[in-house]
Design an enzyme around this catalytic site. Structure first.
Site, short mmCIF file in Angstrom:
data_model
loop_
_atom_site.label_atom_id
_atom_site.label_comp_id
_atom_site.label_asym_id
_atom_site.label_seq_id
_atom_site.Cartn_x
_atom_site.Cartn_y
_atom_site.Cartn_z
N CYS A 1 0.85 -1.21 0.00
CA CYS A 1 0.00 0.00 0.00
C CYS A 1 0.88 1.25 0.00
O CYS A 1 1.71 1.45 0.89
CB CYS A 1 -0.92 -0.02 1.22
SG CYS A 1 -1.81 1.53 1.45
N ASP B 1 -1.12 16.11 -2.04
CA ASP B 1 -1.47 15.22 -3.14
C ASP B 1 -0.46 15.45 -4.27
O ASP B 1 -0.11 16.58 -4.60
CB ASP B 1 -2.89 15.52 -3.64
CG ASP B 1 -3.43 14.42 -4.55
OD1 ASP B 1 -4.39 13.75 -4.15
OD2 ASP B 1 -2.87 14.23 -5.66
N ASN C 1 -13.49 9.67 -1.50
CA ASN C 1 -13.96 8.81 -2.58
C ASN C 1 -14.00 7.37 -2.07
O ASN C 1 -13.10 6.93 -1.36
CB ASN C 1 -13.01 8.92 -3.78
CG ASN C 1 -12.97 10.33 -4.35
OD1 ASN C 1 -13.98 11.01 -4.38
ND2 ASN C 1 -11.79 10.77 -4.79
N HIS D 1 -8.67 7.90 2.84
CA HIS D 1 -8.06 9.23 2.89
C HIS D 1 -9.12 10.29 2.62
O HIS D 1 -10.09 10.04 1.91
CB HIS D 1 -6.92 9.38 1.88
CG HIS D 1 -7.27 8.98 0.48
ND1 HIS D 1 -7.34 7.66 0.08
CD2 HIS D 1 -7.61 9.71 -0.61
CE1 HIS D 1 -7.68 7.60 -1.20
NE2 HIS D 1 -7.85 8.83 -1.65
N HIS E 1 -9.49 14.03 0.97
CA HIS E 1 -8.89 15.11 0.20
C HIS E 1 -9.29 16.43 0.87
O HIS E 1 -10.48 16.68 1.08
CB HIS E 1 -9.43 15.13 -1.23
CG HIS E 1 -9.06 13.93 -2.04
ND1 HIS E 1 -8.06 13.94 -2.98
CD2 HIS E 1 -9.57 12.67 -2.06
CE1 HIS E 1 -7.96 12.75 -3.56
NE2 HIS E 1 -8.88 11.96 -3.02
P1 AMP Z 1 -8.53 8.73 -4.70
O1 AMP Z 1 -8.84 8.78 -6.15
O2 AMP Z 1 -9.56 9.38 -3.83
O3 AMP Z 1 -8.15 7.33 -4.25
O4 AMP Z 1 -7.25 9.66 -4.51
C1 AMP Z 1 -5.95 9.19 -4.56
C2 AMP Z 1 -5.08 10.40 -4.63
O5 AMP Z 1 -3.76 10.03 -4.25
C3 AMP Z 1 -4.98 11.02 -6.02
O6 AMP Z 1 -5.45 12.37 -5.98
C4 AMP Z 1 -3.48 10.95 -6.36
O7 AMP Z 1 -3.02 12.09 -7.02
C5 AMP Z 1 -2.86 10.80 -4.98
N1 AMP Z 1 -1.59 10.09 -4.92
C6 AMP Z 1 -1.27 8.91 -5.49
N2 AMP Z 1 -0.02 8.56 -5.17
C7 AMP Z 1 0.47 9.54 -4.37
C8 AMP Z 1 1.71 9.76 -3.71
N3 AMP Z 1 2.73 8.91 -3.80
N4 AMP Z 1 1.85 10.88 -2.97
C9 AMP Z 1 0.84 11.77 -2.88
N5 AMP Z 1 -0.36 11.60 -3.47
C10 AMP Z 1 -0.54 10.52 -4.20
ZN ZN Z 2 -2.36 1.31 3.61
#
Ligand code: AMP
Ligand code: ZN
Length: 119
Positions: A10, A36, A93, A106, A108
């Site tokens: 993860c 993000d 989400n 998480h 946002h």
């Molecule tokens: P979700 O679509 O709600 O699962 O959001 C996942 C979010 O994680 C997206 O907005 C990605 O841009 C962000 N994300 C993915 N990998 C990373 C990372 N390594 N560091 C920071 N944000 C990330």
């Molecule tokens: Zn995790």
């Protein structure tokens, strides 16, 4: 099945553990906050529980307090980021139709410009 404390594959667990470097802007025993990687607003932060919970749909009744701590941390950081006056948005989400890409719960935290509603 109880949610795992951490999950080796993860990406957010790896950020929590420090295995993947991130600019952690808030950290307590339960929650971390970091930017993000693909921001959609001038401020776009992710509020992530230290414990691995895969999604809202996977959370247990006992995780309700944890989600409360996530929201409290988000509000604290929003204030620190100067968003309290003009407002901000918290979004979770859940699942494929909800647009969830990372399977670790998480929030946002987005702000810094007027946000349109999504559909
Ligand atoms: P979700 O679509 O709600 O699962 O959001 C996942 C979010 O994680 C997206 O907005 C990605 O841009 C962000 N994300 C993915 N990998 C990373 C990372 N390594 N560091 C920071 N944000 C990330
Ligand atoms: Zn995790």
């Amino acid at each position: 099945m109880a949610p795992e404390k951490s999950k080796s594959d993860c990406i957010f667990c790896k950020i929590v553990s420090g295995e993947i470097a991130s600019n952690i802007i808030y950290h307590d025993a339960y929650v971390i906050v970091f930017p993000d990687i693909n921001p959609v607003a001038p401020v776009h932060l992710l509020v992530v529980p230290v414990k691995h919970v895969a999604s809202l749909a996977e959370m247990k009744e006992a995780d309700a307090a944890l989600v409360g701590k996530m929201v409290a941390a988000a509000n604290k950081v929003a204030k620190e980021q100067g968003l309290a006056k003009n407002g901000y948005r918290l979004t979770i989400n859940c699942g494929a139709d909800g647009g969830q890409l990372v399977q670790h719960l998480h929030i946002h935290l987005m702000g810094g410009r007027p946000l349109k509603w999504v559909n």
